[in-house]
Design an enzyme around this catalytic site. Sequence first.
Site, PDB file in Angstrom:
ATOM      1  N   SER A  86      -8.476  -1.312  12.132  1.00  0.00           N
ATOM      2  CA  SER A  86      -9.979  -0.446  12.055  1.00  0.00           C
ATOM      3  C   SER A  86     -10.412  -0.416  13.118  1.00  0.00           C
ATOM      4  CB  SER A  86     -10.053  -0.286  10.482  1.00  0.00           C
ATOM      5  OG  SER A  86     -11.020   0.494  10.261  1.00  0.00           O
ATOM      6  N   LYS A 138     -12.145  -6.070   7.552  1.00  0.00           N
ATOM      7  CA  LYS A 138     -10.522  -5.954   8.285  1.00  0.00           C
ATOM      8  C   LYS A 138     -10.806  -7.038   9.998  1.00  0.00           C
ATOM      9  CE  LYS A 138      -7.845  -2.265   6.365  1.00  0.00           C
ATOM     10  NZ  LYS A 138      -6.796  -2.987   6.510  1.00  0.00           N
ATOM     11  N   THR A 167       1.311   3.746  -2.354  1.00  0.00           N
ATOM     12  CA  THR A 167       0.771   4.239  -2.803  1.00  0.00           C
ATOM     13  C   THR A 167      -0.204   5.539  -2.026  1.00  0.00           C
ATOM     14  OG1 THR A 167      -1.064   3.085  -4.225  1.00  0.00           O
ATOM     15  CG2 THR A 167       1.545   3.239  -4.790  1.00  0.00           C
ATOM     16  N   GLY A 171       0.677  -0.884  -0.327  1.00  0.00           N
ATOM     17  CA  GLY A 171      -0.300  -0.058   0.133  1.00  0.00           C
ATOM     18  C   GLY A 171       0.623   1.780  -0.036  1.00  0.00           C
ATOM     19  N   GLY A 173     -23.141  13.234   2.590  1.00  0.00           N
ATOM     20  CA  GLY A 173     -24.387  12.950   3.437  1.00  0.00           C
ATOM     21  C   GLY A 173     -24.584  13.128   4.335  1.00  0.00           C
ATOM     22  N   GLU A 229     -13.423   1.125  12.523  1.00  0.00           N
ATOM     23  CA  GLU A 229     -14.502   0.395  11.852  1.00  0.00           C
ATOM     24  C   GLU A 229     -14.997  -0.575  12.556  1.00  0.00           C
ATOM     25  OE1 GLU A 229     -16.317   1.953   9.636  1.00  0.00           O
ATOM     26  OE2 GLU A 229     -17.473   1.072   9.049  1.00  0.00           O
ATOM     27  N   THR A 282     -13.108  14.000   4.848  1.00  0.00           N
ATOM     28  CA  THR A 282     -12.474  15.134   5.592  1.00  0.00           C
ATOM     29  C   THR A 282     -11.952  16.368   4.053  1.00  0.00           C
ATOM     30  OG1 THR A 282     -10.830  13.598   5.736  1.00  0.00           O
ATOM     31  CG2 THR A 282     -11.910  14.371   7.157  1.00  0.00           C
ATOM     32  N   HIS A 301      -7.307   8.669  10.430  1.00  0.00           N
ATOM     33  CA  HIS A 301      -6.600  10.128  10.686  1.00  0.00           C
ATOM     34  C   HIS A 301      -6.073  10.914   8.948  1.00  0.00           C
ATOM     35  CE1 HIS A 301      -4.892   5.673  10.411  1.00  0.00           C
ATOM     36  NE2 HIS A 301      -4.293   6.325   9.036  1.00  0.00           N
ATOM     37  N   TYR A 339     -16.707  -3.384   4.463  1.00  0.00           N
ATOM     38  CA  TYR A 339     -15.449  -3.441   4.517  1.00  0.00           C
ATOM     39  C   TYR A 339     -14.304  -3.825   6.535  1.00  0.00           C
ATOM     40  CZ  TYR A 339     -11.738   0.212   6.319  1.00  0.00           C
ATOM     41  OH  TYR A 339     -10.127   0.318   6.479  1.00  0.00           O
TER      42      TYR A 339
HETATM   43  P1  NAP Z   1      -5.153   4.303   1.393  1.00  0.00           P
HETATM   44  O1  NAP Z   1      -4.516   5.919   0.867  1.00  0.00           O
HETATM   45  O2  NAP Z   1      -7.093   4.248   0.305  1.00  0.00           O
HETATM   46  O3  NAP Z   1      -4.253   3.324   0.444  1.00  0.00           O
HETATM   47  C1  NAP Z   1      -4.308   2.050   0.156  1.00  0.00           C
HETATM   48  C2  NAP Z   1      -2.952   1.159  -0.576  1.00  0.00           C
HETATM   49  O4  NAP Z   1      -3.475  -0.335  -0.734  1.00  0.00           O
HETATM   50  C3  NAP Z   1      -3.191   1.961  -2.031  1.00  0.00           C
HETATM   51  O5  NAP Z   1      -1.356   2.050  -2.284  1.00  0.00           O
HETATM   52  C4  NAP Z   1      -4.019   0.489  -2.985  1.00  0.00           C
HETATM   53  O6  NAP Z   1      -2.892   1.336  -4.147  1.00  0.00           O
HETATM   54  C5  NAP Z   1      -3.661  -0.151  -2.314  1.00  0.00           C
HETATM   55  N1  NAP Z   1      -3.853  -1.666  -2.218  1.00  0.00           N
HETATM   56  C6  NAP Z   1      -5.397  -1.720  -3.253  1.00  0.00           C
HETATM   57  N2  NAP Z   1      -5.800  -2.758  -3.147  1.00  0.00           N
HETATM   58  C7  NAP Z   1      -4.353  -3.711  -3.782  1.00  0.00           C
HETATM   59  C8  NAP Z   1      -3.574  -5.000  -4.089  1.00  0.00           C
HETATM   60  N3  NAP Z   1      -4.938  -5.631  -4.275  1.00  0.00           N
HETATM   61  N4  NAP Z   1      -3.030  -5.381  -4.059  1.00  0.00           N
HETATM   62  C9  NAP Z   1      -1.507  -4.673  -3.411  1.00  0.00           C
HETATM   63  N5  NAP Z   1      -2.128  -3.235  -2.832  1.00  0.00           N
HETATM   64  C10 NAP Z   1      -3.243  -2.700  -3.102  1.00  0.00           C
HETATM   65  O7  NAP Z   1      -5.227   4.011   2.797  1.00  0.00           O
HETATM   66  P2  NAP Z   1      -4.834   4.760   3.564  1.00  0.00           P
HETATM   67  O8  NAP Z   1      -5.898   5.378   4.469  1.00  0.00           O
HETATM   68  O9  NAP Z   1      -3.096   5.056   3.651  1.00  0.00           O
HETATM   69  O10 NAP Z   1      -4.596   3.662   4.704  1.00  0.00           O
HETATM   70  C11 NAP Z   1      -4.036   2.505   5.244  1.00  0.00           C
HETATM   71  C12 NAP Z   1      -4.267   1.102   5.585  1.00  0.00           C
HETATM   72  O11 NAP Z   1      -4.359   1.747   6.346  1.00  0.00           O
HETATM   73  C13 NAP Z   1      -5.763   0.295   4.622  1.00  0.00           C
HETATM   74  O12 NAP Z   1      -4.916  -1.243   5.199  1.00  0.00           O
HETATM   75  C14 NAP Z   1      -6.773   0.990   5.686  1.00  0.00           C
HETATM   76  O13 NAP Z   1      -7.700   0.282   5.484  1.00  0.00           O
HETATM   77  C15 NAP Z   1      -6.074   0.847   7.008  1.00  0.00           C
HETATM   78  N6  NAP Z   1      -7.347   1.925   7.571  1.00  0.00           N
HETATM   79  C16 NAP Z   1      -6.593   3.064   7.285  1.00  0.00           C
HETATM   80  C17 NAP Z   1      -6.911   4.369   8.236  1.00  0.00           C
HETATM   81  C18 NAP Z   1      -7.552   5.768   7.918  1.00  0.00           C
HETATM   82  O14 NAP Z   1      -8.172   6.421   8.689  1.00  0.00           O
HETATM   83  N7  NAP Z   1      -6.671   6.078   6.949  1.00  0.00           N
HETATM   84  C19 NAP Z   1      -8.214   3.773   9.967  1.00  0.00           C
HETATM   85  C20 NAP Z   1      -7.749   2.943   9.949  1.00  0.00           C
HETATM   86  C21 NAP Z   1      -7.439   1.690   9.202  1.00  0.00           C
HETATM   87  P3  NAP Z   1      -3.414   1.932  -5.417  1.00  0.00           P
HETATM   88  O15 NAP Z   1      -2.508   3.109  -5.482  1.00  0.00           O
HETATM   89  O16 NAP Z   1      -2.945   1.145  -6.715  1.00  0.00           O
HETATM   90  O17 NAP Z   1      -4.685   1.940  -4.822  1.00  0.00           O
HETATM   91  N1  GDD Z   2     -17.292   9.392   2.398  1.00  0.00           N
HETATM   92  C1  GDD Z   2     -17.968  10.699   2.642  1.00  0.00           C
HETATM   93  N2  GDD Z   2     -17.979  11.714   1.837  1.00  0.00           N
HETATM   94  N3  GDD Z   2     -18.582  10.322   3.836  1.00  0.00           N
HETATM   95  C2  GDD Z   2     -19.439  11.043   4.274  1.00  0.00           C
HETATM   96  C3  GDD Z   2     -19.960  11.654   3.586  1.00  0.00           C
HETATM   97  C4  GDD Z   2     -19.352  11.764   1.888  1.00  0.00           C
HETATM   98  O1  GDD Z   2     -19.938  12.783   1.708  1.00  0.00           O
HETATM   99  N4  GDD Z   2     -20.723  12.429   3.745  1.00  0.00           N
HETATM  100  C5  GDD Z   2     -20.920  12.374   5.312  1.00  0.00           C
HETATM  101  N5  GDD Z   2     -20.140  11.147   5.173  1.00  0.00           N
HETATM  102  C6  GDD Z   2     -19.663  10.489   5.852  1.00  0.00           C
HETATM  103  C7  GDD Z   2     -20.177   9.052   6.583  1.00  0.00           C
HETATM  104  O2  GDD Z   2     -21.363   8.504   6.140  1.00  0.00           O
HETATM  105  C8  GDD Z   2     -18.978   8.418   7.662  1.00  0.00           C
HETATM  106  O3  GDD Z   2     -20.221   8.236   8.503  1.00  0.00           O
HETATM  107  C9  GDD Z   2     -17.862   9.386   7.876  1.00  0.00           C
HETATM  108  O4  GDD Z   2     -18.249  11.081   7.871  1.00  0.00           O
HETATM  109  C10 GDD Z   2     -16.860   9.640   7.841  1.00  0.00           C
HETATM  110  O5  GDD Z   2     -16.745   8.771   6.685  1.00  0.00           O
HETATM  111  P1  GDD Z   2     -15.179   8.490   5.269  1.00  0.00           P
HETATM  112  O6  GDD Z   2     -14.458   9.701   5.582  1.00  0.00           O
HETATM  113  O7  GDD Z   2     -15.284   7.656   3.897  1.00  0.00           O
HETATM  114  O8  GDD Z   2     -14.812   7.753   6.380  1.00  0.00           O
HETATM  115  P2  GDD Z   2     -14.898   6.069   7.087  1.00  0.00           P
HETATM  116  O9  GDD Z   2     -14.822   6.264   8.671  1.00  0.00           O
HETATM  117  O10 GDD Z   2     -15.898   5.404   6.857  1.00  0.00           O
HETATM  118  O11 GDD Z   2     -13.884   5.065   7.058  1.00  0.00           O
HETATM  119  C11 GDD Z   2     -12.168   5.379   7.153  1.00  0.00           C
HETATM  120  O12 GDD Z   2     -11.576   5.224   8.740  1.00  0.00           O
HETATM  121  C12 GDD Z   2     -11.702   4.198   8.940  1.00  0.00           C
HETATM  122  C13 GDD Z   2     -11.633   3.702  10.300  1.00  0.00           C
HETATM  123  O13 GDD Z   2     -12.492   4.052  10.828  1.00  0.00           O
HETATM  124  C14 GDD Z   2     -11.329   4.934   6.805  1.00  0.00           C
HETATM  125  O14 GDD Z   2     -10.357   5.720   6.447  1.00  0.00           O
HETATM  126  C15 GDD Z   2     -11.766   3.267   6.671  1.00  0.00           C
HETATM  127  O15 GDD Z   2     -10.585   2.730   5.811  1.00  0.00           O
HETATM  128  C16 GDD Z   2     -11.192   3.268   7.571  1.00  0.00           C
HETATM  129  O16 GDD Z   2     -10.195   2.282   8.267  1.00  0.00           O
END
Ligand code: NAP
Ligand code: GDD
Length: 328
Positions: free
Chosen positions: A126, A154, A11, A9, A212, A128, A191, A180, A150
């Site tokens: 996560s 996870k 990228t 991941g 939403g 989530e 965000t 984050h 999802y």
């Molecule tokens: P992200 O920006 O969506 O990055 C996901 C990465 O996974 C990208 O590099 C993507 O590649 C790669 N990927 C997707 N499918 C793949 C496959 N089949 N094989 C290899 N690589 C693949 O997510 P992030 O925010 O950096 O989060 C990193 C990790 O933490 C994720 O597992 C996410 O679910 C988890 N997480 C995130 C948060 C958060 O708030 N950010 C919180 C809790 C957990 P491409 O660029 O090619 O799509």
């Molecule tokens: N994306 C999105 N777009 N979310 C919206 C919108 C919209 O237009 N309007 C309201 N929301 C609400 C969603 O319904 C959700 O309750 C909240 O905003 C956050 O949505 P996201 O930013 O898409 O993040 P997430 O909480 O569903 O998931 C992210 O955080 C998880 C950790 O708790 C992702 O990074 C997951 O990969 C990660 O595990």
Amino acid sequence: MSKKALITGITGQDGAYLAKFLLSKGYQVVGAFRRSSIVNVSRLDYLGITDQVEMAPFDVTDMGNIIGVLGKVRPNELYNLAAQSFVAASFDQPIATGEITGLGAARVLEAVRLVNPKIKYYQASSSEMFGKVQSMPQNETTPFYPHSPYAVAKLYAHWMTVNYREAYNIFACSGILFNHESPLRGIEFVTRKITRAAAQIKKGLVNQLSLGNLDAKRDWGYAPEYVEAMWLMLQQEQPDDYVIATGETHSVKEFVEEAFGCLDLDWRKYVVVDPAFFRPAEVDVLMGDASKAGNKLGWQPRTTFKDLVRLMTDADMAASSMERACIR
Ligand code: NAP
Ligand code: GDD
């Protein structure tokens, strides 16, 4: 000899910040990337580290490929960040999400067991997984109740990580990270969608933002601080699981008010609620208790909610639309 880290991941948002952090610690960093028609290193470019990261073609759906990469790279530490990470998309693509986000982690763990069980493994779990939350705030002992495909995927990956630790003595840690964010956040997440739109409205490029559920609440922290916690987990004597969070929760509406307020805009004039962005099952509220990480890892969040919104809004205002278009 410097330590070698393999980041799947690479990228994505966290992959880029983690690579930068590990390079600053003297690591040799190999980034595992999924082949696509265009190699997306825009986040590594943004951080100025593209030339310092060795890239390895990698797909978590291909077991032979994973074994090959592990055998060739021979990492000391493996950070498994690859996932289909967008919750909304998981309702449209539940099977693909299960393949990548759930079974993908199982494949990587199995490859570690087969190739070199001494590799230290980090799993990107996560908040989530707490989903329909069973208590407030959530910590490592809070029961899980996943509320999206999802989250279910996870949770499978999380328990596989625990199982490989207990069954095979692999140094496998699961970081249960709450949301984050950063200027490198994907534009579909709420965000970044908000800060990007607010900046575009301020520049006169668009005049509306469709969202939403404005009442959903999240515990939002700053991504560069969260990747430090991933590293800290792998530096401990014993592998374990940790919640990483700020301990505060804010609604989407509060985030909107704050972001538009940074730009002296009245959000009510621009934001419309569109049912298309509601999810079939919602996570209403998340708020983490990271005291275990504070006590054992010495990890603390440093960026406040207001500062986070401000820095993301500033970043979307500062860069030209051409530059920002690259950061998707
Ligand atoms: P992200 O920006 O969506 O990055 C996901 C990465 O996974 C990208 O590099 C993507 O590649 C790669 N990927 C997707 N499918 C793949 C496959 N089949 N094989 C290899 N690589 C693949 O997510 P992030 O925010 O950096 O989060 C990193 C990790 O933490 C994720 O597992 C996410 O679910 C988890 N997480 C995130 C948060 C958060 O708030 N950010 C919180 C809790 C957990 P491409 O660029 O090619 O799509
Ligand atoms: N994306 C999105 N777009 N979310 C919206 C919108 C919209 O237009 N309007 C309201 N929301 C609400 C969603 O319904 C959700 O309750 C909240 O905003 C956050 O949505 P996201 O930013 O898409 O993040 P997430 O909480 O569903 O998931 C992210 O955080 C998880 C950790 O708790 C992702 O990074 C997951 O990969 C990660 O595990």
